[in-house]
Structures are given as structure tokens and as C-alpha cells.
Design a protein around this motif. Structure first.
Motif, PDB file in Angstrom:
ATOM      1  N   GLU A  38      -4.262   4.252 -30.216  1.00  0.00           N
ATOM      2  CA  GLU A  38      -4.811   3.198 -31.079  1.00  0.00           C
ATOM      3  C   GLU A  38      -3.826   2.032 -31.145  1.00  0.00           C
ATOM      4  OE1 GLU A  38      -7.769   3.224 -32.405  1.00  0.00           O
ATOM      5  OE2 GLU A  38      -8.275   5.264 -31.751  1.00  0.00           O
ATOM      6  N   LYS A  39      -4.326   0.892 -31.668  1.00  0.00           N
ATOM      7  CA  LYS A  39      -3.493  -0.304 -31.760  1.00  0.00           C
ATOM      8  C   LYS A  39      -2.308  -0.052 -32.680  1.00  0.00           C
ATOM      9  CE  LYS A  39      -3.729  -5.249 -32.678  1.00  0.00           C
ATOM     10  NZ  LYS A  39      -4.585  -6.385 -33.046  1.00  0.00           N
ATOM     11  N   HIS A  51      -1.932  -8.186 -25.128  1.00  0.00           N
ATOM     12  CA  HIS A  51      -2.266  -6.990 -25.897  1.00  0.00           C
ATOM     13  C   HIS A  51      -2.607  -7.282 -27.377  1.00  0.00           C
ATOM     14  CE1 HIS A  51       0.642  -5.321 -22.708  1.00  0.00           C
ATOM     15  NE2 HIS A  51      -0.606  -4.961 -22.340  1.00  0.00           N
ATOM     16  N   GLN A  53      -5.151  -8.795 -28.754  1.00  0.00           N
ATOM     17  CA  GLN A  53      -6.547  -8.633 -29.133  1.00  0.00           C
ATOM     18  C   GLN A  53      -7.093  -7.223 -28.885  1.00  0.00           C
ATOM     19  OE1 GLN A  53      -8.033 -11.006 -30.770  1.00  0.00           O
ATOM     20  NE2 GLN A  53      -6.324 -12.436 -30.496  1.00  0.00           N
ATOM     21  N   LYS A  54      -6.364  -6.361 -28.209  1.00  0.00           N
ATOM     22  CA  LYS A  54      -6.861  -5.028 -27.872  1.00  0.00           C
ATOM     23  C   LYS A  54      -6.842  -4.096 -29.079  1.00  0.00           C
ATOM     24  CE  LYS A  54      -5.718  -5.028 -22.938  1.00  0.00           C
ATOM     25  NZ  LYS A  54      -4.977  -4.315 -21.852  1.00  0.00           N
ATOM     26  N   GLU A  55      -7.790  -3.122 -29.045  1.00  0.00           N
ATOM     27  CA  GLU A  55      -7.846  -2.111 -30.086  1.00  0.00           C
ATOM     28  C   GLU A  55      -7.494  -0.718 -29.550  1.00  0.00           C
ATOM     29  OE1 GLU A  55      -8.235  -2.626 -33.248  1.00  0.00           O
ATOM     30  OE2 GLU A  55      -8.561  -4.783 -33.039  1.00  0.00           O
ATOM     31  N   HIS A  56      -7.691  -0.471 -28.250  1.00  0.00           N
ATOM     32  CA  HIS A  56      -7.375   0.820 -27.636  1.00  0.00           C
ATOM     33  C   HIS A  56      -6.481   0.595 -26.426  1.00  0.00           C
ATOM     34  CE1 HIS A  56     -10.333   2.937 -30.090  1.00  0.00           C
ATOM     35  NE2 HIS A  56     -11.159   1.909 -29.856  1.00  0.00           N
TER      36      HIS A  56
END
Length: 420
Positions: A38-39, A51, A53-56
Motif C-alpha cells: 500500500e501507499k 510515485h 499519485q500511486k496507491e498500490h
């Protein structure tokens, strides 16, 4: 390690054994590759690059952290790796940025949360100075967001002039802080408000300028009352008079009155009639032309009304002889004719004159110079003897009445050398 011979139940070729060994070693690792991360969340840090904006994040991915806005790095690395769903620990250390303290000449600075990022600084000037610039500044990511204000000396514009007044004095275009100006009303005018104004810290004179009023109160009129003391007309501001009620009246309200700014008296008393005691004697009206009524001794005899046509009663001389009362059964005393001869007092050493018995025959004295047969002379002498006692009685009576009516005059001594 799995024994290949036990698994197969027999001896296996060497290549098969290697395959089995690799499967046993790579089996867990293959399962771990399927678990993403997870973030990552750090209170004082934020991700960099693509990275953000990523959630996974896939297993084995390496990301980099940097200190968040308002924080500064104190050392260490910000890199971390996703390993089987868990991020490895980074060594980066961050602390909140400090903008440092501010200075305000001739003023004060107050901080909401110190001088670190997000804190607010509030500025105020000392008395006599005025703030120029922003009243508040916020500590930003790199510095205070805005310019520090300044405190300059207060200046007041000249206050307005006042009708019917002299001033403001002294007269200037600008006044320094705490400067004082004054007003003075012209003659016959009264100042309403403060005569002095002061240049305050807000750059304005306080309080408001006064006004000048013509104050004149009318003469008080209190029915059944009169002025006891105090000022005389004209009644100007603060003139004071005191009124009292006439005898037989009682005052309701304040008898002392002051002339106010609105040209009215501070109070308006009333003089009301005193209640009559039903058990007391009636009060007769007072003659305003008469001399004042002294207090009556309740134990003394009642005072009878005076007949205005009678003679005044004079004070009694304590050294004089007492006046004897007149016997009501005696003969009335006739008034004395002012044209008649005065009645001389009786000589107490002479023989008393006896009263004449009206039933007896008159005794005629013998005139030694007359002849025995001279009837005219005898008749005149007879009348003389009859009239003398009557005249004496009338004279004595009139004297007593005169002394009674003038009992307060000093007695006149009898002249004993004058004998009838």
C-alpha cells in the motif's frame, strides 16, 4: 531440505534431484511476488517523482521520500523497498522549519505557536505610536510570509473650532501624541463638555469638542413660599437658591435648587397646607400687616382678641402701684371734659369729706361776712356745699378709670401741696 530419495521412494537421477531442490527453494519466493504494498505514509515526509499519485506498489519496488512542506532534513536516506507487502525502514529524519523571531521597534510581537512553520505573529505598537503595515504574519516553508510592519510616532490633525468659544489653543497643523489643546467660552456662555482635548494613540483628539451654551434660569415661583437664601438674578449655570414655606405650610421636595445647563432648576418643591388637628383650636388667619405672632406658652392663660378701636396696652411698670379692680356695683365713672379744670389730688392730711345724706336737710355754713338776712349769699353757699362732694367723687372715679386704662404707664405722683 526435502530428501529426494524419501519423496520418490527410490533413488532418483541427479537431474531430477536438482529440479526438486530448486522447486522447494523458489516456492515461497514465488508466492511473495504476488503481494503488493500500500501507499507508504509518513507524517513529516512525502513521496517524490512519479510515485506521488500511486496507491498500490508492486513487490520489490524502491521509492524515495523527502521532507514534507514546512520540514527540513536532519540527515539519513529517504529510500524504502516494497518487500512482500511491507516497506523497509528509511533512515531519513525531518523536523519542522523555524522562521526565527521577529523584532518591532517601539512595538510588541506575540506568537501563536512559537516561530516554527504555521505559527502566526501578531504586531502591536507602544502607546504613542501607530502601526504601519500588516498586523499579522505567518511562518511559511522558508520564511515569514510578508514584510515586518513598523511603528511610527502618532500625529493628530488640528481639532475643529467651536462656536462662541476661543480655541483650540495652541493652534497647530499637526500635534504630537499626548498633546493637549483647550477651549474657552466667550462671556455669558457656559461650556458643555470637556474644555481640554488630548491627542490619543489612534491619531485623534479625545473626547469630542465641547459646545458653548447661554444658560439662564427663570426666577423660581413657589406658591406659599419665599426665598430664604442664595443667588439673585440673573440665574446662570450652577446658581443656587434655597426656598422655605410660609407658616402653616409644609415643603414637599428639595428646597435647595440649582440652575442646570438646560436652563431649568434641578427641583421644583411644593408648599402644602399642614393637616389640621381636630382636637386643636382653629387657627385664625394672620394679618400680613401685623407684627410677627411670638410662640404661646401652653400653660398660660388664653389670649383674648384685641379690639382694634381700643387704646394700646402699654407695658406695666413693676415699680408702680397695682391697679385695683372696679366694683361693678359702683356708680359709672363719667369721662373727663378736657376743657374743664384739672381735678387736684386730695391731701391725705386733710379732713375727709363725708358723703351727704340725700334725705337730710342741707346744713348751710354761716358766712361770717354776710348779714343775717342775706338769702342770696346763703343760697350760693348752700349749692357749693352740695356740689363739692359730687365733683370730688366724679374726679376720683375718672382718675381711677384713667389709671386703669393706662395701667402700663408710669404713675404720676400726687402733689400733696395742692389742696382743694
Amino acid at each position: 531440505m526435502v530428501d529426494s530419495e524419501q519423496v520418490l521412494g527410490c533413488k532418483a537421477p541427479m537431474g531430477l534431484v536438482l529440479v526438486l531442490l530448486l522447486s522447494s527453494l523458489l516456492g515461497p519466493l514465488g508466492q511473495a511476488q504476488a503481494q503488493d504494498c500500500e501507499k507508504p505514509m509518513r507524517y513529516t515526509m512525502s513521496l517524490t517523482g512519479e510515485h506521488i499519485q500511486k496507491e498500490h506498489f508492486p513487490n520489490g519496488l524502491v521509492v524515495t521520500f523527502e521532507c514534507a512542506t514546512g520540514y527540513r532534513s536532519t540527515g539519513g536516506s529517504g529510500k524504502t523497498t516494497c518487500a512482500a507487502g511491507t516497506w523497509t525502514t528509511s533512515t531519513l529524519s525531518c523536523e519542522k522549519f523555524n522562521c526565527g523571531s521577529l523584532e518591532l521597534v517601539n512595538g510588541h510581537v506575540e506568537y501563536s505557536e512559537g516561530t516554527s512553520f504555521g505559527s502566526v505573529a501578531t504586531f502591536s505598537c507602544k502607546d504613542g505610536y501607530i502601526l504601519s503595515g500588516r498586523e499579522k504574519l505567518t511562518c511559511g516553508n522558508t520564511e515569514w510570509l510578508g514584510r515586518t510592519p513598523t511603528c511610527s510616532v502618532v500625529k493628530c490633525d488640528s481639532p475643529p473650532s467651536v462656536d462662541k468659544a476661543e480655541g483650540p489653543s495652541p493652534k497647530r497643523d499637526l500635534y504630537d501624541f499626548a498633546s493637549v489643546v483647550r477651549y474657552k467660552c466667550q462671556k455669558d456662555y457656559t461650556i458643555n463638555g470637556s474644555a481640554s482635548l488630548k491627542c490619543s494613540s489612534n491619531g485623534k483628539f479625545t473626547p469630542n469638542p465641547p459646545t458653548c451654551l447661554m444658560v439662564r434660569c427663570k426666577a423660581p415661583y413657589i406658591p406659599n413660599g419665599s426665598q430664604k437664601s442664595g443667588a439673585r438674578p440673573p440665574y446662570v449655570h450652577r446658581s443656587l437658591v434655597e426656598y422655605e414655606c410660609n407658616p402653616g405650610f409644609k415643603m414637599e421636595g428639595e428646597g435647595v435648587m440649582t440652575c442646570q445647563l438646560n436652563s431649568t432648576w434641578s427641583s421644583t418643591p411644593e408648599c402644602k397646607v399642614l393637616p389640621v388637628d381636630p382636637t386643636s383650636s382653629p387657627v385664625l388667619p394672620v394679618d400680613p400687616t401685623s407684627s410677627p405672632v411670638l410662640p404661646v406658652d401652653p400653660t398660660s392663660s388664653p389670649v383674648l382678641p384685641v379690639d382694634p378701636t381700643s387704646s394700646p396696652v402699654l407695658p406695666v411698670d413693676p415699680t408702680s402701684s397695682p391697679v385695683l379692680p372696679v366694683d361693678p356695683t359702683s356708680s359709672p365713672v363719667l369721662p373727663v371734659d378736657p376743657t374743664s379744670s384739672p381735678v387736684l389730688p386730695v391731701d391725705p392730711t386733710s379732713s375727709p369729706v363725708l358723703p351727704v345724706d340725700p334725705t337730710s336737710s342741707p346744713v348751710l355754713p354761716v358766712d361770717p361776712t354776710s348779714s343775717p338776712g342775706d338769702s342770696k349769699t346763703s343760697s350760693q353757699f348752700l349749692w357749693f356745699l352740695v356740689l363739692v362732694p359730687i365733683v370730688l367723687a366724679v374726679a376720683i372715679g375718672l382718675t381711677l378709670k384713667k389709671r386703669g386704662s393706662q395701667s402700663l404707664r408710669a404713675p404720676v405722683p400726687l402733689e400733696e401741696d395742692k389742696i382743694l
